[in-house]
Design a protein around this motif. Structure first.
Motif, PDB file in Angstrom:
ATOM      1  N   PRO A  71       0.839  -1.202   0.000  1.00  0.00           N
ATOM      2  CA  PRO A  71       0.000   0.000   0.000  1.00  0.00           C
ATOM      3  C   PRO A  71       0.877   1.256   0.000  1.00  0.00           C
ATOM      4  O   PRO A  71       2.035   1.231   0.431  1.00  0.00           O
ATOM      5  CB  PRO A  71      -0.792  -0.123   1.296  1.00  0.00           C
ATOM      6  CG  PRO A  71      -0.842  -1.594   1.550  1.00  0.00           C
ATOM      7  CD  PRO A  71       0.483  -2.118   1.074  1.00  0.00           C
ATOM      8  N   ARG A  72       0.323   2.363  -0.463  1.00  0.00           N
ATOM      9  CA  ARG A  72       1.079   3.584  -0.752  1.00  0.00           C
ATOM     10  C   ARG A  72       2.080   4.004   0.335  1.00  0.00           C
ATOM     11  O   ARG A  72       3.258   4.173   0.050  1.00  0.00           O
ATOM     12  CB  ARG A  72       0.141   4.748  -1.022  1.00  0.00           C
ATOM     13  CG  ARG A  72       0.895   6.028  -1.355  1.00  0.00           C
ATOM     14  CD  ARG A  72      -0.004   7.206  -1.493  1.00  0.00           C
ATOM     15  NE  ARG A  72      -1.163   6.833  -2.277  1.00  0.00           N
ATOM     16  CZ  ARG A  72      -1.893   7.666  -2.972  1.00  0.00           C
ATOM     17  NH1 ARG A  72      -1.597   8.935  -2.986  1.00  0.00           N
ATOM     18  NH2 ARG A  72      -2.931   7.254  -3.650  1.00  0.00           N
TER      19      ARG A  72
ATOM     20  N   GLN B  25      -2.474  -0.742 -10.303  1.00  0.00           N
ATOM     21  CA  GLN B  25      -2.637   0.023  -9.075  1.00  0.00           C
ATOM     22  C   GLN B  25      -2.948  -0.938  -7.931  1.00  0.00           C
ATOM     23  O   GLN B  25      -3.707  -1.890  -8.105  1.00  0.00           O
ATOM     24  CB  GLN B  25      -3.787   1.029  -9.226  1.00  0.00           C
ATOM     25  CG  GLN B  25      -3.591   2.020 -10.341  1.00  0.00           C
ATOM     26  CD  GLN B  25      -2.424   2.964 -10.105  1.00  0.00           C
ATOM     27  OE1 GLN B  25      -2.153   3.377  -8.991  1.00  0.00           O
ATOM     28  NE2 GLN B  25      -1.709   3.289 -11.170  1.00  0.00           N
ATOM     29  N   TRP B  26      -2.366  -0.670  -6.753  1.00  0.00           N
ATOM     30  CA  TRP B  26      -2.660  -1.479  -5.564  1.00  0.00           C
ATOM     31  C   TRP B  26      -2.669  -0.561  -4.351  1.00  0.00           C
ATOM     32  O   TRP B  26      -1.629  -0.051  -3.942  1.00  0.00           O
ATOM     33  CB  TRP B  26      -1.626  -2.586  -5.391  1.00  0.00           C
ATOM     34  CG  TRP B  26      -1.775  -3.350  -4.115  1.00  0.00           C
ATOM     35  CD1 TRP B  26      -0.882  -3.409  -3.086  1.00  0.00           C
ATOM     36  CD2 TRP B  26      -2.867  -4.183  -3.709  1.00  0.00           C
ATOM     37  NE1 TRP B  26      -1.349  -4.202  -2.085  1.00  0.00           N
ATOM     38  CE2 TRP B  26      -2.581  -4.694  -2.439  1.00  0.00           C
ATOM     39  CE3 TRP B  26      -4.086  -4.524  -4.297  1.00  0.00           C
ATOM     40  CZ2 TRP B  26      -3.445  -5.531  -1.748  1.00  0.00           C
ATOM     41  CZ3 TRP B  26      -4.944  -5.362  -3.608  1.00  0.00           C
ATOM     42  CH2 TRP B  26      -4.616  -5.863  -2.360  1.00  0.00           C
ATOM     43  N   GLN B  27      -3.822  -0.299  -3.813  1.00  0.00           N
ATOM     44  CA  GLN B  27      -4.014   0.508  -2.611  1.00  0.00           C
ATOM     45  C   GLN B  27      -3.198   1.806  -2.654  1.00  0.00           C
ATOM     46  O   GLN B  27      -2.481   2.141  -1.718  1.00  0.00           O
ATOM     47  CB  GLN B  27      -3.696  -0.316  -1.369  1.00  0.00           C
ATOM     48  CG  GLN B  27      -4.644  -1.477  -1.189  1.00  0.00           C
ATOM     49  CD  GLN B  27      -4.426  -2.221   0.107  1.00  0.00           C
ATOM     50  OE1 GLN B  27      -3.717  -1.773   0.998  1.00  0.00           O
ATOM     51  NE2 GLN B  27      -5.032  -3.387   0.209  1.00  0.00           N
ATOM     52  N   GLY B  28      -3.288   2.508  -3.767  1.00  0.00           N
ATOM     53  CA  GLY B  28      -2.626   3.797  -3.919  1.00  0.00           C
ATOM     54  C   GLY B  28      -1.214   3.735  -4.478  1.00  0.00           C
ATOM     55  O   GLY B  28      -0.601   4.765  -4.736  1.00  0.00           O
ATOM     56  N   SER B  29      -0.665   2.556  -4.668  1.00  0.00           N
ATOM     57  CA  SER B  29       0.672   2.400  -5.253  1.00  0.00           C
ATOM     58  C   SER B  29       0.539   1.935  -6.694  1.00  0.00           C
ATOM     59  O   SER B  29      -0.451   1.310  -7.069  1.00  0.00           O
ATOM     60  CB  SER B  29       1.493   1.376  -4.469  1.00  0.00           C
ATOM     61  OG  SER B  29       1.799   1.853  -3.194  1.00  0.00           O
TER      62      SER B  29
ATOM     63  N   GLN C  81       0.718  -8.571  -4.591  1.00  0.00           N
ATOM     64  CA  GLN C  81       0.048  -7.427  -3.974  1.00  0.00           C
ATOM     65  C   GLN C  81       0.093  -7.684  -2.469  1.00  0.00           C
ATOM     66  O   GLN C  81      -0.684  -8.467  -1.936  1.00  0.00           O
ATOM     67  CB  GLN C  81      -1.396  -7.307  -4.459  1.00  0.00           C
ATOM     68  CG  GLN C  81      -1.497  -7.021  -5.934  1.00  0.00           C
ATOM     69  CD  GLN C  81      -2.922  -7.043  -6.428  1.00  0.00           C
ATOM     70  OE1 GLN C  81      -3.766  -7.771  -5.925  1.00  0.00           O
ATOM     71  NE2 GLN C  81      -3.191  -6.250  -7.450  1.00  0.00           N
TER      72      GLN C  81
ATOM     73  N   ASP D 274       0.027  -6.744   1.622  1.00  0.00           N
ATOM     74  CA  ASP D 274      -0.617  -5.867   2.598  1.00  0.00           C
ATOM     75  C   ASP D 274       0.394  -5.353   3.610  1.00  0.00           C
ATOM     76  O   ASP D 274       0.271  -4.246   4.117  1.00  0.00           O
ATOM     77  CB  ASP D 274      -1.717  -6.624   3.340  1.00  0.00           C
ATOM     78  CG  ASP D 274      -2.824  -7.063   2.399  1.00  0.00           C
ATOM     79  OD1 ASP D 274      -3.285  -6.229   1.605  1.00  0.00           O
ATOM     80  OD2 ASP D 274      -3.200  -8.248   2.445  1.00  0.00           O
TER      81      ASP D 274
END
Length: 133
Positions: A74-75, A108-112, A125, A127
């Motif tokens: 995430p980002r 895209q993955w949680q803002g990244s 991906q 967490d």
């Protein structure tokens, strides 16, 4: 000898062209990679806004991303991921098919944003991540 030196670049162009003609330009993950897992261990190289996960520490020094799988957090965690460079890590998450990406060249993955520099048909991906001592 001169003929050989002229043929070598032509052969390289043919090899690179064959790689580029692979559907989507990607290949399966390295041998031993379990795409159904939820934890992924390896050596991290952080570059171009993503984590490249390698099975062996010695692969970190390769000039070209071989035998790796691209991963993203995430980002906020991804922004702090530079500290992971060269460390042995465990990523917690899941895999996704690169073909399922939402952009033409990125996912895209949680803002990244994941670019998939390892050029695999499967990406991670994550967490969260932990450094293995």
């Amino acid at each position: 000898m001169r003929t050989l030196s002229l043929l070598a670049p032509a052969a390289l162009i043919l090899v690179l062209g064959a790689c580029a003609s692979t559907p989507g330009g990607v290949t399966p993950p390295p041998a031993g990679f379990d795409a159904s897992a939820t934890q992924f261990e390896g050596w991290a190289r952080v570059a171009d806004g993503e984590i490249r996960l390698y099975a062996r520490e010695r692969d970190l020094t390769q000039g070209f991303p071989t035998d790796c799988v691209s991963a993203v957090l995430p980002r906020n965690a991804q922004r702090a991921a530079a500290d992971l460079n060269g460390a042995k890590v465990r990523l917690f998450g899941r895999t996704a098919a690169w073909a399922a990406r939402d952009g033409a060249q990125t996912m895209q993955w949680q803002g990244s944003r994941l670019v998939n520099n390892c050029r695999r048909d499967t990406v991670i991906q994550a967490d969260r991540v932990e450094v293995i001592q």
